[in-house]
Write a protein that holds these residues in place. Structure first.
Motif, PDB file in Angstrom:
ATOM      1  N   VAL A 351      78.963  32.892  35.818  1.00 27.46           N
ATOM      2  CA  VAL A 351      79.857  34.020  35.546  1.00 27.46           C
ATOM      3  C   VAL A 351      79.684  34.564  34.132  1.00 27.46           C
ATOM      4  CG1 VAL A 351      81.556  33.384  37.287  1.00 27.46           C
ATOM      5  CG2 VAL A 351      81.769  32.463  34.965  1.00 27.46           C
ATOM      6  N   LEU A 352      79.002  33.796  33.277  1.00 28.94           N
ATOM      7  CA  LEU A 352      78.703  34.300  31.928  1.00 28.94           C
ATOM      8  C   LEU A 352      77.331  34.978  31.879  1.00 28.94           C
ATOM      9  CD1 LEU A 352      80.085  31.425  29.647  1.00 28.94           C
ATOM     10  CD2 LEU A 352      81.161  33.609  30.249  1.00 28.94           C
ATOM     11  N   GLY A 353      76.758  35.225  33.051  1.00 27.25           N
ATOM     12  CA  GLY A 353      75.520  35.997  33.118  1.00 27.25           C
ATOM     13  C   GLY A 353      74.256  35.185  33.280  1.00 27.25           C
ATOM     14  N   GLY A 354      74.386  33.896  33.548  1.00 27.65           N
ATOM     15  CA  GLY A 354      73.206  33.049  33.685  1.00 27.65           C
ATOM     16  C   GLY A 354      72.390  33.379  34.917  1.00 27.65           C
ATOM     17  N   THR A 355      71.087  33.228  34.805  1.00 30.62           N
ATOM     18  CA  THR A 355      70.197  33.386  35.950  1.00 30.62           C
ATOM     19  C   THR A 355      70.328  32.158  36.849  1.00 30.62           C
ATOM     20  OG1 THR A 355      68.359  32.246  34.874  1.00 30.62           O
ATOM     21  CG2 THR A 355      68.558  34.636  34.487  1.00 30.62           C
ATOM     22  N   PRO A 356      69.834  32.231  38.098  1.00 31.08           N
ATOM     23  CA  PRO A 356      69.859  31.034  38.942  1.00 31.08           C
ATOM     24  C   PRO A 356      69.207  29.829  38.279  1.00 31.08           C
ATOM     25  CG  PRO A 356      69.400  32.949  40.297  1.00 31.08           C
ATOM     26  CD  PRO A 356      69.401  33.427  38.869  1.00 31.08           C
ATOM     27  N   ALA A 357      68.111  30.046  37.563  1.00 32.81           N
ATOM     28  CA  ALA A 357      67.440  28.937  36.884  1.00 32.81           C
ATOM     29  C   ALA A 357      68.322  28.354  35.786  1.00 32.81           C
ATOM     30  CB  ALA A 357      66.108  29.410  36.295  1.00 32.81           C
ATOM     31  N   GLN A 358      69.022  29.199  35.059  1.00 31.82           N
ATOM     32  CA  GLN A 358      69.924  28.699  34.020  1.00 31.82           C
ATOM     33  C   GLN A 358      71.121  27.973  34.623  1.00 31.82           C
ATOM     34  OE1 GLN A 358      70.419  32.568  32.121  1.00 31.82           O
ATOM     35  NE2 GLN A 358      69.420  31.821  30.239  1.00 31.82           N
ATOM     36  N   VAL A 359      71.614  28.470  35.753  1.00 33.87           N
ATOM     37  CA  VAL A 359      72.724  27.811  36.435  1.00 33.87           C
ATOM     38  C   VAL A 359      72.318  26.413  36.885  1.00 33.87           C
ATOM     39  CG1 VAL A 359      74.174  27.870  38.502  1.00 33.87           C
ATOM     40  CG2 VAL A 359      73.806  29.962  37.175  1.00 33.87           C
ATOM     41  N   GLU A 360      71.128  26.319  37.474  1.00 28.53           N
ATOM     42  CA  GLU A 360      70.618  25.011  37.904  1.00 28.53           C
ATOM     43  C   GLU A 360      70.463  24.080  36.713  1.00 28.53           C
ATOM     44  OE1 GLU A 360      67.100  22.251  38.722  1.00 28.53           O
ATOM     45  OE2 GLU A 360      67.341  23.863  37.249  1.00 28.53           O
ATOM     46  N   TYR A 361      70.018  24.621  35.580  1.00 23.98           N
ATOM     47  CA  TYR A 361      69.837  23.828  34.367  1.00 23.98           C
ATOM     48  C   TYR A 361      71.184  23.337  33.836  1.00 23.98           C
ATOM     49  CZ  TYR A 361      67.967  22.651  29.687  1.00 23.98           C
ATOM     50  OH  TYR A 361      67.585  22.009  28.531  1.00 23.98           O
ATOM     51  N   ALA A 362      72.186  24.206  33.844  1.00 20.39           N
ATOM     52  CA  ALA A 362      73.518  23.806  33.375  1.00 20.39           C
ATOM     53  C   ALA A 362      74.064  22.655  34.211  1.00 20.39           C
ATOM     54  CB  ALA A 362      74.471  25.000  33.423  1.00 20.39           C
ATOM     55  N   ALA A 363      73.927  22.755  35.535  1.00 22.29           N
ATOM     56  CA  ALA A 363      74.396  21.691  36.417  1.00 22.29           C
ATOM     57  C   ALA A 363      73.622  20.399  36.173  1.00 22.29           C
ATOM     58  CB  ALA A 363      74.260  22.122  37.872  1.00 22.29           C
ATOM     59  N   GLU A 364      72.315  20.535  35.920  1.00 17.83           N
ATOM     60  CA  GLU A 364      71.478  19.357  35.656  1.00 17.83           C
ATOM     61  C   GLU A 364      71.897  18.663  34.373  1.00 17.83           C
ATOM     62  OE1 GLU A 364      68.643  17.045  33.647  1.00 17.83           O
ATOM     63  OE2 GLU A 364      68.926  19.142  33.040  1.00 17.83           O
ATOM     64  N   ILE A 365      72.139  19.425  33.316  1.00 16.87           N
ATOM     65  CA  ILE A 365      72.581  18.832  32.044  1.00 16.87           C
ATOM     66  C   ILE A 365      73.881  18.057  32.254  1.00 16.87           C
ATOM     67  CG2 ILE A 365      73.433  19.341  29.721  1.00 16.87           C
ATOM     68  CD1 ILE A 365      71.634  21.859  29.783  1.00 16.87           C
ATOM     69  N   ALA A 366      74.820  18.687  32.928  1.00 13.84           N
ATOM     70  CA  ALA A 366      76.137  18.072  33.127  1.00 13.84           C
ATOM     71  C   ALA A 366      76.031  16.777  33.920  1.00 13.84           C
ATOM     72  CB  ALA A 366      77.065  19.057  33.822  1.00 13.84           C
ATOM     73  N   MET A 367      75.250  16.798  34.991  1.00 13.22           N
ATOM     74  CA  MET A 367      75.109  15.591  35.809  1.00 13.22           C
ATOM     75  C   MET A 367      74.332  14.504  35.084  1.00 13.22           C
ATOM     76  SD  MET A 367      75.607  13.922  38.614  1.00 13.22           S
ATOM     77  CE  MET A 367      76.119  15.070  39.884  1.00 13.22           C
ATOM     78  N   GLU A 368      73.266  14.896  34.398  1.00 16.06           N
ATOM     79  CA  GLU A 368      72.398  13.915  33.729  1.00 16.06           C
ATOM     80  C   GLU A 368      73.184  13.059  32.745  1.00 16.06           C
ATOM     81  OE1 GLU A 368      68.535  13.887  30.707  1.00 16.06           O
ATOM     82  OE2 GLU A 368      68.993  15.676  31.886  1.00 16.06           O
ATOM     83  N   HIS A 369      74.126  13.659  32.065  1.00 12.49           N
ATOM     84  CA  HIS A 369      74.847  12.927  31.028  1.00 12.49           C
ATOM     85  C   HIS A 369      76.112  12.248  31.537  1.00 12.49           C
ATOM     86  CE1 HIS A 369      71.896  14.084  28.143  1.00 12.49           C
ATOM     87  NE2 HIS A 369      71.947  15.306  28.636  1.00 12.49           N
ATOM     88  N   HIS A 370      76.194  12.128  32.864  1.00 17.01           N
ATOM     89  CA  HIS A 370      77.210  11.271  33.477  1.00 17.01           C
ATOM     90  C   HIS A 370      76.575  10.154  34.296  1.00 17.01           C
ATOM     91  CE1 HIS A 370      80.029  14.587  32.538  1.00 17.01           C
ATOM     92  NE2 HIS A 370      80.916  13.630  32.530  1.00 17.01           N
ATOM     93  N   LEU A 371      75.248  10.063  34.300  1.00 19.25           N
ATOM     94  CA  LEU A 371      74.582   9.020  35.067  1.00 19.25           C
ATOM     95  C   LEU A 371      75.061   7.627  34.628  1.00 19.25           C
ATOM     96  CD1 LEU A 371      70.906  10.341  35.242  1.00 19.25           C
ATOM     97  CD2 LEU A 371      72.603  10.291  37.086  1.00 19.25           C
ATOM     98  N   GLY A 372      75.356   6.804  35.587  1.00 17.60           N
ATOM     99  CA  GLY A 372      75.791   5.446  35.307  1.00 17.60           C
ATOM    100  C   GLY A 372      77.272   5.291  35.035  1.00 17.60           C
ATOM    101  N   LEU A 373      78.036   6.375  35.082  1.00 17.51           N
ATOM    102  CA  LEU A 373      79.466   6.304  34.777  1.00 17.51           C
ATOM    103  C   LEU A 373      80.199   5.501  35.849  1.00 17.51           C
ATOM    104  CD1 LEU A 373      81.563   7.345  32.691  1.00 17.51           C
ATOM    105  CD2 LEU A 373      81.935   9.289  34.207  1.00 17.51           C
ATOM    106  N   THR A 374      80.911   4.474  35.419  1.00 14.89           N
ATOM    107  CA  THR A 374      81.579   3.571  36.353  1.00 14.89           C
ATOM    108  C   THR A 374      82.964   4.071  36.745  1.00 14.89           C
ATOM    109  OG1 THR A 374      82.459   2.287  34.510  1.00 14.89           O
ATOM    110  CG2 THR A 374      80.367   1.565  35.456  1.00 14.89           C
ATOM    111  N   CYS A 375      83.441   3.549  37.859  1.00 15.22           N
ATOM    112  CA  CYS A 375      84.807   3.823  38.316  1.00 15.22           C
ATOM    113  C   CYS A 375      85.568   2.510  38.237  1.00 15.22           C
ATOM    114  CB  CYS A 375      84.782   4.359  39.749  1.00 15.22           C
ATOM    115  SG  CYS A 375      86.412   4.788  40.402  1.00 15.22           S
ATOM    116  N   ASP A 376      86.361   2.331  37.189  1.00 16.60           N
ATOM    117  CA  ASP A 376      87.065   1.066  36.964  1.00 16.60           C
ATOM    118  C   ASP A 376      88.501   1.332  36.535  1.00 16.60           C
ATOM    119  OD1 ASP A 376      86.208   2.231  34.640  1.00 16.60           O
ATOM    120  OD2 ASP A 376      85.370   0.421  33.744  1.00 16.60           O
TER     121      ASP A 376
END
Length: 448
Positions: A351-376
């Motif tokens: 919604v801030l004007g990102g291209t599909p490639a930028q949108v995919e990149y934003a989602a990738e960054i967000a997910m990558e930096h939650h890898l391994g997060l536990t539920c405790d």
């Protein structure tokens, strides 16, 4: 076969504190009674028993699972029930209370009719429950196992994929790579691809109304969270902080503080068993609404496109659900908060004007930096660390969107790779870090 899941399925109206432990079991119990009614067996039922397995048993009491089952047997549905009627429904049974199954068939149900088997893991998913209906002679009228697979989705044990009931979508995709290829070939944004798929699934005339209802419910949850004082139930004596933060911000404050306050407001409502929207789960319900409200209030300049925001989030959430998991009991908190953060980051980028490639990149960054997060969760409650974790992840989503917008969209690690890594990490993760409250903070925080 497409990975796409309708926004009306991914964003569902329910109650707290857990989509997998509260919403799913309530739906399973209500479906069980409906099946008895439709098959003509309801009038034969004299007793009902329920066995909760795995994570549903391990943290079921703190998550309100027995209450949800009893409410579901009585015909309540997460979308329409009064949360106050659900809280305490199981304890109120005591040695026996008459429950009208489906609102019609009176049956005495006792507190001990709900049995906990935390060490038993059923074959398809750790969140499992068995419902048995018995006649006056103790003979089984029906015996059914359900799996609550995250986000309120429920799968009966004998379910088979349907090729008849679900309409075909015009833009089927199973991976982010395929989604980007569709966007490149058609010139459509990710939101436009999702919009066309929604039109096929729920009808073009219904899409706007569905989006309005979802967003209105999200905003209502934020508003309730910032205006309700008090302490959260469950024994941890956690004070609701969102109202105090909100009052201070009304006198001035950093915009980022609003973002965190909104996220915490939603998850305090969820922890109290209030009305929330799965996004994609209850435990991560604050992130998408908070980022959306922040965008609407501070970034959109009066022209917020919540349609594109929620449709983009839906497409990303669909990918995660199809190729990994949104269930904390299956993947740990990376499957809940990590997924929600990816959805919010991609949606905000769009919604801030990102291209599909930028949108995919934003989602990738967000997910990558939650890898391994536990539920405790401490005490088996969706409070510590869940409430603060939503506030932190909302800020991470904003940062990921900004980082992607500052690039040309090219990057080394794809969203598909990160989703697959999350799946593998969930498989490798010890069960004590997957919603059972037997490791991590849950073990090391002493409850007095």
């Amino acid at each position: 076969m497409s990975a796409y899941v309708s926004l009306t399925e991914l964003f569902t109206l329910g109650i707290g504190p857990s989509s997998s432990h509260t919403v799913g079991p309530m739906r399973a119990a209500a479906d069980f009674v409906d099946e008895l009614r439709v098959s003509g067996r309801l009038d034969r039922v004299a007793r009902v028993e329920c066995v909760l397995y795995g994570a549903l048993a391990a943290t079921g009491i703190g998550h309100g699972t027995p209450d949800a089952v009893v409410a579901g047997l009585a015909g309540s549905r997460p979308e329409t029930c009064d949360p106050d009627d659900v809280r305490g429904a199981w304890r109120r049974l005591g040695d026996g209370v008459t429950v009208a199954l489906g609102g019609t068939r009176p049956v005495v149900v006792r507190e001990r009719d709900v049995v906990f088997a935390p060490l038993t893991r059923m074959p398809l998913h750790t969140n499992a429950l068995r419902l048995r209906a018995l006649d006056g002679a103790g003979t089984a009228v029906a015996d059914r196992v359900y799996y609550s697979v995250g986000g309120g989705f429920v799968v009966p044990e004998d379910a088979r994929p349907s090729t008849v009931d679900r309409p075909a979508v015009p833009f089927p995709f199973t991976t982010a790579g395929e989604l980007l290829a569709i966007c490149a070939a058609t010139g459509n944004s990710i939101a436009e691809v999702a919009d066309a798929n929604e039109a096929a699934l729920i009808g073009a005339d219904c899409v706007s109304g569905a989006i309005d209802r979802i967003w209105s419910a999200m905003v209502a949850c934020i508003d309730a969270g910032v205006s309700t004082e008090g302490r959260l139930p469950g024994g941890l004596d956690v004070v609701r902080r969102a109202p105090g933060l909100f009052r201070r911000l009304e006198s001035g404050g950093d915009a980022i503080d609003w973002l965190q306050t909104y996220a915490m407001a939603v998850n305090e409502e969820n922890a109290a068993g209030g009305r929330v929207v799965t996004a994609p789960t209850n435990g991560a319900a604050g992130i998408v609404p908070a980022v959306g409200r922040y965008y609407e209030q501070f970034l959109a300049g009066g022209t917020a496109d919540m349609r594109a925001f929620l449709l983009t989030a839906t497409a990303i959430g669909s990918l995660v659900k199809a190729n990994a998991s949104i269930s904390g009991a299956e993947a740990g908190c990376q499957g809940e908060v990590g997924s929600a953060c990816a959805m919010a980051a991609g949606a905000l980028c769009a919604v801030l004007g990102g291209t599909p490639a930028q949108v995919e990149y934003a989602a990738e960054i967000a997910m990558e930096h939650h890898l391994g997060l536990t539920c405790d969760p401490v005490g088996g409650l969706v409070q510590i660390p869940c409430i603060e974790r939503n506030g932190i992840a909302a800020v991470t989503a904003l940062s990921a969107a900004r980082m992607a917008l500052g690039s040309d969209g090219s990057h080394v690690v794809s969203l598909d790779t990160v989703i697959e890594t999350m799946r593998q990490t969930g498989l490798d993760m010890s069960d004590k870090y997957k919603e059972t409250s037997t490791g991590g903070l849950a073990l090391n925080v002493v409850m007095c």
